[in-house]
Design a protein around this motif. Structure first.
Motif, short mmCIF file in Angstrom:
data_model
loop_
_atom_site.label_atom_id
_atom_site.label_comp_id
_atom_site.label_asym_id
_atom_site.label_seq_id
_atom_site.Cartn_x
_atom_site.Cartn_y
_atom_site.Cartn_z
N SER A 39 0.85 -1.19 0.00
CA SER A 39 0.00 0.00 0.00
C SER A 39 0.89 1.24 0.00
N PRO A 86 1.58 0.18 -7.04
CA PRO A 86 0.82 -0.91 -6.40
C PRO A 86 0.98 -2.21 -7.20
N THR A 96 -6.06 -6.49 -3.24
CA THR A 96 -5.98 -5.42 -2.25
C THR A 96 -6.36 -5.95 -0.88
N SER A 127 -11.39 -3.19 2.86
CA SER A 127 -11.16 -3.82 1.55
C SER A 127 -12.04 -5.05 1.37
#
Ligand code: ZN
Length: 289
Positions: free
Chosen positions: A27, A68, A109, A253
Motif C-alpha cells: 500500500s 501498487p 488489495t 477492503s
C-alpha cells in the motif's frame, strides 16, 4: 507526527547498513507534499513501512518500482525504529493482470490488507513471502481470485489466534462421514456430535472438503481449481463469518468486495428483468398477430 530522522546519522553503537531484499508493494500513502510512505512486504522482515523521499515528484526515478501490485528486488535500510528507506531498486515487475481486472484488483488489495494484519512488522515471515507471491501470480494469470483469497484466508487464521481443526471431529476424531463446522468448538463436528452445537454452520459437504483441502494447499504448485458458484458463495460466507465472529476483523477492503458482489447481483437481476420484460413484450406481439 513526523518520523524521526535521528537514526540516519547512525550512532556508534547502532551501525546501519543498506541491505538487498525482495519485496511486494502492499500500500502507499502520500506524505507531506512530495514524499510517499510505501508499505512493502519484505522477505526478510515482513511488512515494513518505507519513507520514499520525492516519490510524488514528476520524473522520480523509482516511480515504476513502487507502484501498487509490484514485486522486485530492492536495496535499502531496514530499520527497527522509525522509518525504513529504499536506496535503489533492481529488477521489478508489476502484476499487470491484477491492475487490469477489477475483481482481481479488489481481491489482491484485500489479500495484502489481510497479510499486513497477520504479520508483525519487522519480523521474518519464512515461506510466507513465496506463498503470497504465488497467490498474486495465480490471480495475475487469471485464476479465480476469490478461491485464491479463500485459500490464504484459511491458512492465515492461526496468525489471528484461531486454529480450526478442519479434517476431523474435535470431540471424537472421526474423519469419515459428514462433518460440519462449529465456531464454539473451533473445528469440525461429526454427525454424532452435531447436537452439541445448534449454531453449527450447516455447511455443504463440498465446502467442508475445500476448507480441509485449502488448509494445506501450496499455491506454488497448484493447478486449476474449479469451484461451482453455489459452493463458492457458501465458502466465502463461511470464511466471512469466521473472520467476523472468531477473529473480529472487519476490513474496509473486504467490505468493498462484498458490496461489489451485491452490485453484480443487482445488475444480474436487472438484466434478468429486462429479459423477462422483453419476453413478455414478444409474447404480446405474438398475441397481436
Ligand atoms: Zn464426533
Amino acid at each position: 507526527m513526523l518520523p524521526s530522522f535521528n537514526h540516519l546519522k547512525g550512532g556508534e553503537n547502532m551501525p546501519k547498513v543498506n541491505q538487498p531484499f525482495r519485496g511486494i508493494v502492499m500500500s502507499r500513502k502520500p506524505f507531506r507534499e512530495r514524499d510517499l510512505l510505501v508499505k512493502i512486504l519484505t522477505d526478510a522482515r515482513g511488512p515494513v513501512m518505507f519513507f520514499v523521499r520525492g516519490a510524488q515528484r514528476k520524473g522520480f526515478k523509482m516511480a515504476a518500482d513502487i507502484l501498487p501490485f509490484t514485486r522486485g528486488e530492492y536495496v535499502g535500510l531496514l530499520s527497527d525504529e522509525g522509518l525504513s528507506y529504499i536506496v535503489s531498486a533492481g529488477e521489478t515487475h508489476q502484476w499487470q493482470g491484477i491492475v487490469a481486472d477489477l475483481d482481481a484488483n479488489a481481491y489482491a488489495t484485500y489479500l495484502l490488507d489481510l497479510v499486513n494484519q497477520a504479520f508483525n512488522e519487522g519480523r521474518g515471515i519464512g515461506g510466507w513471502f513465496k506463498q503470497v507471491e504465488a497467490a498474486l501470480d495465480q490471480m495475475n494469470a487469471g485464476k479465480d481470485p476469490q478461491i485464491i483469497t479463500n485459500v490464504l484466508e484459511v491458512q492465515l487464521l492461526p496468525f489471528f489466534g484461531v486454529a480450526p481443526v478442519w479434517d476431523r471431529c474435535v470431540i471424537c476424531g472421526r474423519q469419515q462421514g459428514t462433518l460440519d463446522y462449529s465456531e464454539s468448538y473451533g473445528g469440525m463436528l461429526c454427525f454424532e456430535h452435531y447436537e452439541l452445537d445448534e449454531h453449527r454452520l450447516r455447511l455443504d459437504q463440498r465446502v467442508v472438503g475445500y476448507l480441509k483441502f485449502f488448509a494445506q494447499l501450496n499455491l506454488q504448485t497448484v493447478g486449476e481449481i474449479n469451484v461451482k458458484p453455489a459452493v463458492k458463495k457458501q465458502l466465502s460466507w463461511a470464511l466471512d463469518k469466521i473472520y467476523d465472529d472468531q477473529v473480529g476483523l472487519r476490513l474496509k477492503s473486504k467490505r468493498f468486495i462484498q458490496s461489489m458482489d451485491q452490485w453484480s447481483q443487482s445488475l444480474q437481476l436487472a438484466r434478468n428483468e429486462a429479459v423477462d420484460n422483453q419476453e413478455s413484450l414478444d409474447q404480446t406481439e405474438e398475441l397481436r398477430h
